[in-house]
Each structure stands twice: as C-alpha cells, then as structure tokens.
Motif scaffolding. Structure first.
Motif, PDB file in Angstrom:
ATOM      1  N   GLU A 200       0.820  -1.212   0.000  1.00  0.00           N
ATOM      2  CA  GLU A 200       0.000   0.000   0.000  1.00  0.00           C
ATOM      3  C   GLU A 200       0.856   1.266   0.000  1.00  0.00           C
ATOM      4  OE1 GLU A 200      -4.281  -1.221   1.893  1.00  0.00           O
ATOM      5  OE2 GLU A 200      -2.791  -0.354   3.255  1.00  0.00           O
ATOM      6  N   GLU A 201       1.990   1.209   0.643  1.00  0.00           N
ATOM      7  CA  GLU A 201       2.904   2.351   0.595  1.00  0.00           C
ATOM      8  C   GLU A 201       3.359   2.604  -0.840  1.00  0.00           C
ATOM      9  OE1 GLU A 201       7.219   3.838   2.422  1.00  0.00           O
ATOM     10  OE2 GLU A 201       6.367   1.908   3.050  1.00  0.00           O
ATOM     11  N   SER A 204       0.471   4.057  -2.886  1.00  0.00           N
ATOM     12  CA  SER A 204       0.185   5.461  -2.559  1.00  0.00           C
ATOM     13  C   SER A 204       1.015   6.431  -3.393  1.00  0.00           C
ATOM     14  CB  SER A 204       0.415   5.711  -1.066  1.00  0.00           C
ATOM     15  OG  SER A 204       1.796   5.643  -0.754  1.00  0.00           O
ATOM     16  N   LYS A 205       2.089   5.939  -3.989  1.00  0.00           N
ATOM     17  CA  LYS A 205       2.929   6.789  -4.838  1.00  0.00           C
ATOM     18  C   LYS A 205       2.362   6.946  -6.253  1.00  0.00           C
ATOM     19  CE  LYS A 205       7.035   5.403  -2.222  1.00  0.00           C
ATOM     20  NZ  LYS A 205       8.317   4.650  -2.260  1.00  0.00           N
ATOM     21  N   ARG A 234      -8.626  -2.832  -3.219  1.00  0.00           N
ATOM     22  CA  ARG A 234      -7.846  -1.750  -2.611  1.00  0.00           C
ATOM     23  C   ARG A 234      -8.709  -1.075  -1.543  1.00  0.00           C
ATOM     24  NH1 ARG A 234      -4.020   1.870  -6.488  1.00  0.00           N
ATOM     25  NH2 ARG A 234      -2.884   0.198  -7.570  1.00  0.00           N
ATOM     26  N   HIS A 237      -8.721   4.312   1.749  1.00  0.00           N
ATOM     27  CA  HIS A 237      -7.743   5.385   1.980  1.00  0.00           C
ATOM     28  C   HIS A 237      -6.801   5.569   0.784  1.00  0.00           C
ATOM     29  CE1 HIS A 237      -4.123   2.893   2.776  1.00  0.00           C
ATOM     30  NE2 HIS A 237      -4.974   2.014   3.295  1.00  0.00           N
ATOM     31  N   LEU A 238      -6.845   4.624  -0.168  1.00  0.00           N
ATOM     32  CA  LEU A 238      -6.024   4.750  -1.369  1.00  0.00           C
ATOM     33  C   LEU A 238      -6.802   5.362  -2.542  1.00  0.00           C
ATOM     34  CD1 LEU A 238      -4.148   1.323  -1.279  1.00  0.00           C
ATOM     35  CD2 LEU A 238      -3.085   3.575  -1.050  1.00  0.00           C
ATOM     36  N   ALA A 241      -4.975   8.350  -4.452  1.00  0.00           N
ATOM     37  CA  ALA A 241      -3.794   7.871  -5.165  1.00  0.00           C
ATOM     38  C   ALA A 241      -4.197   6.982  -6.340  1.00  0.00           C
ATOM     39  CB  ALA A 241      -2.882   7.098  -4.213  1.00  0.00           C
TER      40      ALA A 241
END
Length: 319
Positions: A200-201, A204-205, A234, A237-238, A241
């Motif tokens: 997920e990190e 997020s990009k 997903r 919160h994404l 992004a």
C-alpha cells in the motif's frame, strides 16, 4: 447405417471447426503491440496462447504429445493428493525421465491458472526466477492479449447492448488495469510473503504503469457507451492515489470506482465482498455483460456477469 454416417459427419465438422478457429487467429498477421516484437507460432493461438485459454485441449497434437502436458497433468494429480513437501528435486516421471526445473515451474504456474493450486502464500523459491521471466516475457503479453481479444469477440458478437445507460462492464485494477510488477520485482516476484503495508505504501505513490492491452478494451467499451465499473479490493484510503494513478496511466471516464471501506473489511473473503457489490449494481438496474480480473475471487460468486475473463497472474493469490 444412418447413425454411422451421422457420427462421421459430426467428426468431420468438429475437425473443420477446430481448423477454422486456428485459421482465424493467424500468427502471420500479428505482432505484439507497441514494441513490435514478433509473436512466434509457439506463442500464438495454435500453441501456448490458445492452449492457455482452452486449458489443456487434448485434441491438439502439440499439447497431447508434449512433456509439459504430462507434467502439468501430473502436477494437478499431485495437488489432489496434497503433498505438503512436494519438491522438484525428489520428483520424477513414472517412466524414469527427470523433470526439468522449467517443466516443474511451468506446470506450477499453469495449475495456479487452472485453480488447482489455491491459497498459496508465496511462489515456490525454486520458481521465483522463472515467474519473473514469465511476467516480463512476450508470452505473458501474448497470454494477456489473447484474453482481451476474447473479450472483444464476445462484446462484438454476443452482447445485445441496449445503450440506455445500464449496460455495464466490471474491471479489477491491479494486474488488470495497472501493473504492480515494479513492486513485485523488488520482492522476488511473489517469493516473499505478502506485506500489505509495504504494498500500500508503494500504491500510494501512484506510479503503477498501465497494461496496454486492457487500456485498449477500456477505451473500446467507453466508445460503445458501456458503463465502466472499477471494483477493487484496494482500501478506501487509497482512493485519491488510485484515481491519480489511473488518470496518469490513461484511464478516465469510468462510471464508478468501488473500493473497500472500513465496514467491507469485515468480509471473510474478497470474493464475497465483490459478489455483494455486483448484487448492489444489479439492484440499481445495471446489466453486467462482462468482468475482467486477474484473480478468481474477482470473477466467481453469485451474482456474476454474463461472461467472465481471467488475466494471468502467478505472483499472488487473493481469496
């Protein structure tokens, strides 16, 4: 005598039909999209690509006589016997011939796609290099393009679109519209245990590249006036992004983007979450003609679409 003639006629028609299917998909007229890499006969419809989509059609000489057919079939039987410590180094064919690592890994990948191998947490260590090569290969591109070709055939021949704003098509996102291969390349192509926080990190990009074959179908559907629903596991919160990533990759004009909210995380499976989301769409009056996804959990469960299509993904399993 009449029954014999009828049987002979049916056999002839069956042979002609098979030849027509192969003839319609002519390798001499095809190349792989953007990079212009030629597709070999082995890659294309008469062999590996066509074989992938019919799942070991025994009537084709190329498949029926190959070591890979035998290894793939044996692997399916091994899954039935549930050998926990099944290892290529200990396994030989009954006639005494050794199975190569490539044979073993190809049969493992094939049985993942056939859904004989389920709930796996990691790609076998000895196969990570093979899976990485496959995901970067012309064969992966050809396998994926074949799936999308079948979507287009279905759309053009079997969908009586009403064009009233209720014709719908569902896409998954990861390994369907966008590729997470850059992330999994750094994690041994599924050879490391799934780490959701790390993935997920990376998501997020918003840097996941588009899968060109699916983008083509996406735009085709949009041009036909079909409502495009994006249904992904997903998390909510994404959302920002994900939207940024999709638009940057060339996707825009979808009708709805459905992600997992806090209440949805109580589901025991992604399959149940997606099936319930489809039920809500149908209750709203949508006719779901097709679904494209890389996981069985994206296309199975009731209610479903008139036709479902699975893209290849041997890197991870989502139940």
């Amino acid at each position: 005598m009449g029954s014999r003639r009828l049987g002979f006629l049916l056999a002839v028609l069956s042979t002609v039909s098979l030849r027509l299917v192969i003839a319609d998909c002519n390798i001499l007229n095809k190349q792989t999209g953007e990079k212009g890499v030629e597709i070999t006969l082995k890659n294309d419809c008469a062999c590996d690509r066509w074989r992938m989509n019919v799942e070991f059609e025994e009537g084709i000489e190329y498949i029926g006589k190959s070591i890979q057919y035998k290894v793939g079939s044996e692997r399916a039987i091994d899954e039935c016997t549930v050998f926990e410590d099944w290892n290529i180094l200990d396994h030989k064919r009954k006639k005494g011939g050794e199975i190569s690592l490539k044979n073993y890994c190809e049969s493992w990948r094939m049985n993942v796609e056939l859904h004989n191998i389920r709930e796996f947490q990691v790609v076998p260590q000895e196969c990570t290099e093979y899976i990485g090569k496959y995901m970067k290969s012309v064969q992966y591109t050809v396998d994926s393009e074949r799936t999308i070709d079948e979507c287009t055939v279905f759309l053009s021949t079997s969908c009586n679109l009403k064009k009233d704003g209720r014709d719908a098509w569902i896409f998954d996102i990861d390994e369907t519209l966008l590729s997470t291969l850059p992330y999994f390349k750094k994690h041994h192509y599924g050879g490391e245990k799934w780490n959701l926080s790390s993935l997920e990190e990376w998501m997020s990009k918003a840097k996941a590249p588009a899968l060109a074959h699916t983008l083509k179908l996406f735009n085709d559907l949009k041009g036909r006036g079909v409502q495009i629903i994006l249904l992904s596991s997903r998390r909510e919160h994404l959302r920002s992004a994900t939207i940024d990533n999709l638009v940057d990759a060339g996707y825009y004009g979808w009708t709805s983007l459905i992600l997992m909210g806090p209440s949805d995380e109580e589901y025991k499976s992604v399959q149940k979450y997606k099936a319930d989301a489809r039920r809500e769409l149908i209750d709203q009056g949508y006719r779901i003609w097709g679904i494209v996804g890389d996981q069985r959990s994206s296309i199975e469960g009731s209610p479903t679409a008139k036709r479902t299509f699975k893209l290849p993904n041997p890197m991870y399993y989502v139940s």
